[in-house]
Design a protein around this motif. Structure first.
Motif, PDB file in Angstrom:
ATOM      1  N   PHE A 151      54.862  16.700-106.597  1.00  0.00           N
ATOM      2  CA  PHE A 151      53.563  17.218-107.050  1.00  0.00           C
ATOM      3  C   PHE A 151      52.679  16.089-107.583  1.00  0.00           C
ATOM      4  CE2 PHE A 151      51.196  19.448-110.566  1.00  0.00           C
ATOM      5  CZ  PHE A 151      50.357  20.181-109.747  1.00  0.00           C
ATOM      6  N   LEU A 169      69.577   8.702-113.434  1.00  0.00           N
ATOM      7  CA  LEU A 169      68.768   7.926-112.477  1.00  0.00           C
ATOM      8  C   LEU A 169      67.766   7.004-113.185  1.00  0.00           C
ATOM      9  CD1 LEU A 169      68.180  10.460-109.528  1.00  0.00           C
ATOM     10  CD2 LEU A 169      69.642   8.412-109.519  1.00  0.00           C
ATOM     11  N   ALA A 223      60.300  10.879-109.830  1.00  0.00           N
ATOM     12  CA  ALA A 223      61.360  11.740-109.276  1.00  0.00           C
ATOM     13  C   ALA A 223      62.148  12.369-110.419  1.00  0.00           C
ATOM     14  CB  ALA A 223      62.283  10.926-108.382  1.00  0.00           C
ATOM     15  N   ALA A 243      54.208  14.113-120.476  1.00  0.00           N
ATOM     16  CA  ALA A 243      53.128  14.788-119.757  1.00  0.00           C
ATOM     17  C   ALA A 243      53.052  16.265-120.129  1.00  0.00           C
ATOM     18  CB  ALA A 243      53.345  14.636-118.255  1.00  0.00           C
ATOM     19  N   LYS A 247      65.288  14.932-120.987  1.00  0.00           N
ATOM     20  CA  LYS A 247      64.140  14.012-120.964  1.00  0.00           C
ATOM     21  C   LYS A 247      64.124  13.147-122.241  1.00  0.00           C
ATOM     22  CE  LYS A 247      61.701  14.752-117.140  1.00  0.00           C
ATOM     23  NZ  LYS A 247      61.396  13.689-116.180  1.00  0.00           N
ATOM     24  N   ARG A 302      68.198  10.854-104.721  1.00  0.00           N
ATOM     25  CA  ARG A 302      69.206  11.912-104.919  1.00  0.00           C
ATOM     26  C   ARG A 302      70.610  11.374-104.680  1.00  0.00           C
ATOM     27  NH1 ARG A 302      66.401  17.436-103.711  1.00  0.00           N
ATOM     28  NH2 ARG A 302      64.262  16.720-103.533  1.00  0.00           N
ATOM     29  N   GLY A 330      59.651   9.611-106.058  1.00  0.00           N
ATOM     30  CA  GLY A 330      59.150  10.993-106.022  1.00  0.00           C
ATOM     31  C   GLY A 330      57.799  11.106-105.347  1.00  0.00           C
ATOM     32  N   TRP A 385      51.855  20.275-118.912  1.00  0.00           N
ATOM     33  CA  TRP A 385      51.886  21.056-117.673  1.00  0.00           C
ATOM     34  C   TRP A 385      50.652  20.666-116.854  1.00  0.00           C
ATOM     35  CZ3 TRP A 385      51.289  27.137-117.400  1.00  0.00           C
ATOM     36  CH2 TRP A 385      51.818  27.589-116.183  1.00  0.00           C
ATOM     37  N   MET A 386      50.854  20.389-115.553  1.00  0.00           N
ATOM     38  CA  MET A 386      49.746  19.923-114.718  1.00  0.00           C
ATOM     39  C   MET A 386      49.418  20.959-113.640  1.00  0.00           C
ATOM     40  SD  MET A 386      50.739  15.880-114.436  1.00  0.00           S
ATOM     41  CE  MET A 386      52.524  16.037-114.402  1.00  0.00           C
ATOM     42  N   THR A 391      64.595   8.508-101.163  1.00  0.00           N
ATOM     43  CA  THR A 391      65.036   9.502-102.134  1.00  0.00           C
ATOM     44  C   THR A 391      66.144   8.903-103.010  1.00  0.00           C
ATOM     45  OG1 THR A 391      65.905  11.724-102.463  1.00  0.00           O
ATOM     46  CG2 THR A 391      66.726  10.531-100.529  1.00  0.00           C
ATOM     47  N   SER A 405      62.212  18.882-112.194  1.00  0.00           N
ATOM     48  CA  SER A 405      61.170  19.140-113.185  1.00  0.00           C
ATOM     49  C   SER A 405      61.054  20.617-113.553  1.00  0.00           C
ATOM     50  CB  SER A 405      59.826  18.637-112.659  1.00  0.00           C
ATOM     51  OG  SER A 405      59.477  19.351-111.488  1.00  0.00           O
ATOM     52  N   TYR A 434      66.284  20.839-120.029  1.00  0.00           N
ATOM     53  CA  TYR A 434      65.361  19.880-119.388  1.00  0.00           C
ATOM     54  C   TYR A 434      64.781  18.931-120.439  1.00  0.00           C
ATOM     55  CZ  TYR A 434      60.744  18.582-117.387  1.00  0.00           C
ATOM     56  OH  TYR A 434      59.614  17.914-116.961  1.00  0.00           O
TER      57      TYR A 434
HETATM   58  N1  LIG Z   1      54.685  19.204-112.849  1.00  0.00           N
HETATM   59  C1  LIG Z   1      54.397  19.270-114.136  1.00  0.00           C
HETATM   60  O1  LIG Z   1      53.545  20.087-114.577  1.00  0.00           O
HETATM   61  C2  LIG Z   1      55.089  18.331-115.111  1.00  0.00           C
HETATM   62  C3  LIG Z   1      54.848  18.496-116.488  1.00  0.00           C
HETATM   63  C4  LIG Z   1      55.420  17.620-117.393  1.00  0.00           C
HETATM   64  C5  LIG Z   1      56.240  16.591-116.932  1.00  0.00           C
HETATM   65  N2  LIG Z   1      56.475  16.459-115.595  1.00  0.00           N
HETATM   66  C6  LIG Z   1      57.322  15.343-115.143  1.00  0.00           C
HETATM   67  O2  LIG Z   1      56.545  14.568-114.254  1.00  0.00           O
HETATM   68  C7  LIG Z   1      57.365  14.063-113.193  1.00  0.00           C
HETATM   69  C8  LIG Z   1      56.785  14.504-111.858  1.00  0.00           C
HETATM   70  O3  LIG Z   1      56.806  15.919-111.809  1.00  0.00           O
HETATM   71  P1  LIG Z   1      56.559  16.680-110.437  1.00  0.00           P
HETATM   72  O4  LIG Z   1      56.179  18.068-110.777  1.00  0.00           O
HETATM   73  O5  LIG Z   1      55.709  15.841-109.566  1.00  0.00           O
HETATM   74  O6  LIG Z   1      58.035  16.709-109.855  1.00  0.00           O
HETATM   75  P2  LIG Z   1      58.536  17.447-108.533  1.00  0.00           P
HETATM   76  O7  LIG Z   1      57.429  17.579-107.557  1.00  0.00           O
HETATM   77  O8  LIG Z   1      59.278  18.677-108.927  1.00  0.00           O
HETATM   78  O9  LIG Z   1      59.636  16.426-107.992  1.00  0.00           O
HETATM   79  C9  LIG Z   1      59.326  15.073-107.714  1.00  0.00           C
HETATM   80  C10 LIG Z   1      60.360  14.507-106.773  1.00  0.00           C
HETATM   81  O10 LIG Z   1      61.625  14.435-107.433  1.00  0.00           O
HETATM   82  C11 LIG Z   1      62.602  14.256-106.423  1.00  0.00           C
HETATM   83  N3  LIG Z   1      63.811  15.019-106.762  1.00  0.00           N
HETATM   84  C12 LIG Z   1      63.964  16.362-106.762  1.00  0.00           C
HETATM   85  N4  LIG Z   1      65.229  16.682-107.070  1.00  0.00           N
HETATM   86  C13 LIG Z   1      65.871  15.514-107.291  1.00  0.00           C
HETATM   87  C14 LIG Z   1      67.203  15.184-107.645  1.00  0.00           C
HETATM   88  N5  LIG Z   1      68.142  16.119-107.837  1.00  0.00           N
HETATM   89  N6  LIG Z   1      67.519  13.869-107.788  1.00  0.00           N
HETATM   90  C15 LIG Z   1      66.589  12.908-107.595  1.00  0.00           C
HETATM   91  N7  LIG Z   1      65.319  13.156-107.239  1.00  0.00           N
HETATM   92  C16 LIG Z   1      64.971  14.450-107.094  1.00  0.00           C
HETATM   93  C17 LIG Z   1      61.995  14.739-105.094  1.00  0.00           C
HETATM   94  O11 LIG Z   1      61.776  13.607-104.281  1.00  0.00           O
HETATM   95  P3  LIG Z   1      62.704  13.313-102.997  1.00  0.00           P
HETATM   96  O12 LIG Z   1      62.585  14.546-102.137  1.00  0.00           O
HETATM   97  O13 LIG Z   1      62.089  12.092-102.421  1.00  0.00           O
HETATM   98  O14 LIG Z   1      64.085  13.111-103.494  1.00  0.00           O
HETATM   99  C18 LIG Z   1      60.661  15.333-105.544  1.00  0.00           C
HETATM  100  O15 LIG Z   1      59.656  15.210-104.579  1.00  0.00           O
HETATM  101  C19 LIG Z   1      58.775  14.556-113.498  1.00  0.00           C
HETATM  102  O16 LIG Z   1      59.452  13.591-114.238  1.00  0.00           O
HETATM  103  C20 LIG Z   1      58.538  15.783-114.347  1.00  0.00           C
HETATM  104  O17 LIG Z   1      59.644  16.057-115.170  1.00  0.00           O
HETATM  105  C21 LIG Z   1      55.914  17.302-114.673  1.00  0.00           C
END
Ligand SMILES: NC(=O)c1ccc[n+]([C@@H]2O[C@H](COP(=O)([O-])OP(=O)(O)OC[C@H]3O[C@@H](n4cnc5c(N)ncnc54)[C@H](OP(=O)(O)O)[C@@H]3O)[C@@H](O)[C@H]2O)c1
Length: 273
Positions: free
Chosen positions: A11, A74, A52, A140, A121, A29, A7, A142-143, A27, A55, A117
């Motif tokens: 973000f 995954l 990845a 984590a 998780k 996916r 990933g 919310w960021m 990726t 999210s 979701y």
């Molecule tokens: N953002 C938040 O505030 C937040 C809060 C709590 C927990 N989290 C957790 O922290 C982690 C990172 O969050 P994030 O916000 O950085 O995530 P994100 O930007 O939404 O996604 C990260 C990467 O996941 C990959 N992805 C998307 N759809 C996919 C699919 N169907 N199968 C496999 N890979 C897929 C993509 O990479 P590719 O394009 O390379 O496939 C994407 O760049 C996640 O586990 C999320 O649940 C996030």
């Protein structure tokens, strides 16, 4: 140490990649167990930071099978494919969202995920730990951050408030909801420490003892901005006690300190702050 980062365009992943020596993965996916095993055999990582995921809560609700593949299968495939790698995987504070007690929640408290979701998780945490007891599962908060130039930028607390000020539109936040909010760059910096944690589940991020309305008011004040806040009726706390990670050496600023640091990093604090 060879660290594989999944990933890396995401973000959190993009900020991790900017901070530490890691190899961005292809990726994941659509990968099967065989695809994953072949890929991990090829890379031979000492450690994997797995960010990845799908999210977005709404996207998961609308696409349950895709969510199950991305958010449960995954990570399970990765754990099976990499029995000798240190695993750090991202989970969410949403696993506590149906817990009727006020919190702040500790890792041993009851997890009652009330959306798909969060259910996925939680299943992921449990299945990965069964396969790989040394894995580190980070719940984590919310960021937030400012957008990256031409990045895949979604809404987050900071940007939602800034956009509302620019548009002259109100935003609504609850006085009855408590949740931590974390500067994503601080989360990215904490990955080095996370790799040193013993296997298990950890609350991960900034603690926040202010309700969401007061947190929004704090941010407006810290920016020196005049915004219009409404009261939302949202209940259901997500705030976490992050003592376990702190004892393990992974400590965060609290939410107000993190917001102030973020504003200072971007030169956006109110004059004199
Ligand atoms: N953002 C938040 O505030 C937040 C809060 C709590 C927990 N989290 C957790 O922290 C982690 C990172 O969050 P994030 O916000 O950085 O995530 P994100 O930007 O939404 O996604 C990260 C990467 O996941 C990959 N992805 C998307 N759809 C996919 C699919 N169907 N199968 C496999 N890979 C897929 C993509 O990479 P590719 O394009 O390379 O496939 C994407 O760049 C996640 O586990 C999320 O649940 C996030």
């Amino acid at each position: 140490m060879k660290i594989l980062l999944t990933g890396a365009n995401g973000f959190l992943g993009a900020r991790i990649l900017a901070r530490m020596q890691a190899q961005p993965s292809v990726t994941l996916r659509g990968m099967s167990q065989d695809d994953m095993s072949r890929y991990i055999d090829e890379v031979q990582p000492d450690a994997i930071i797995h960010t990845a995921a799908i999210s977005d809560i709404g996207t998961c609700e609308a696409n349950p099978e895709a969510s199950y593949h991305a958010n449960v299968l995954l990570p399970v495939y990765l754990a099976k494919a990499a029995p000798n790698s240190k695993l750090v995987m991202l989970s969410t504070d949403q696993v506590y969202n149906g817990n009727p007690s006020p919190g702040p929640y500790r890792e041993g408290d009851e997890t009652i995920p009330s959306n798909l979701y969060a259910r996925h998780k939680l299943e992921m945490e449990q299945r990965v730990l069964e396969i790989s007891p040394g894995a580190v599962l980070l719940r984590a908060t919310w960021m937030y951050d400012m957008p990256l130039y031409q990045g895949d930028n979604r809404g987050n607390f900071l940007m939602n408030i800034i956009k509302s000020v620019l548009a002259g539109q109100p935003t609504a936040w609850s006085r009855e909801q408590y949740r931590g909010l974390t500067y994503v760059r601080e989360a990215a910096e904490s990955m080095t420490g996370a790799l040193q944690l013993a296997g298990g589940v950890y609350n991960f991020g900034s603690e926040n003892s202010m309700n969401m309305y007061d947190t929004a008011q704090f941010l407006l004040f810290a920016m020196g901005a005049k915004g219009h806040l409404l009261e939302a009726g949202v209940r259901g706390n997500l705030w976490m006690d992050c003592e376990k990670a702190r004892v393990g050496g992974v400590a965060f600023l609290n939410t107000q300190e993190g917001l102030a640091r973020c504003l200072a990093d971007y030169g956006m604090g109110a004059p004199g702050k």
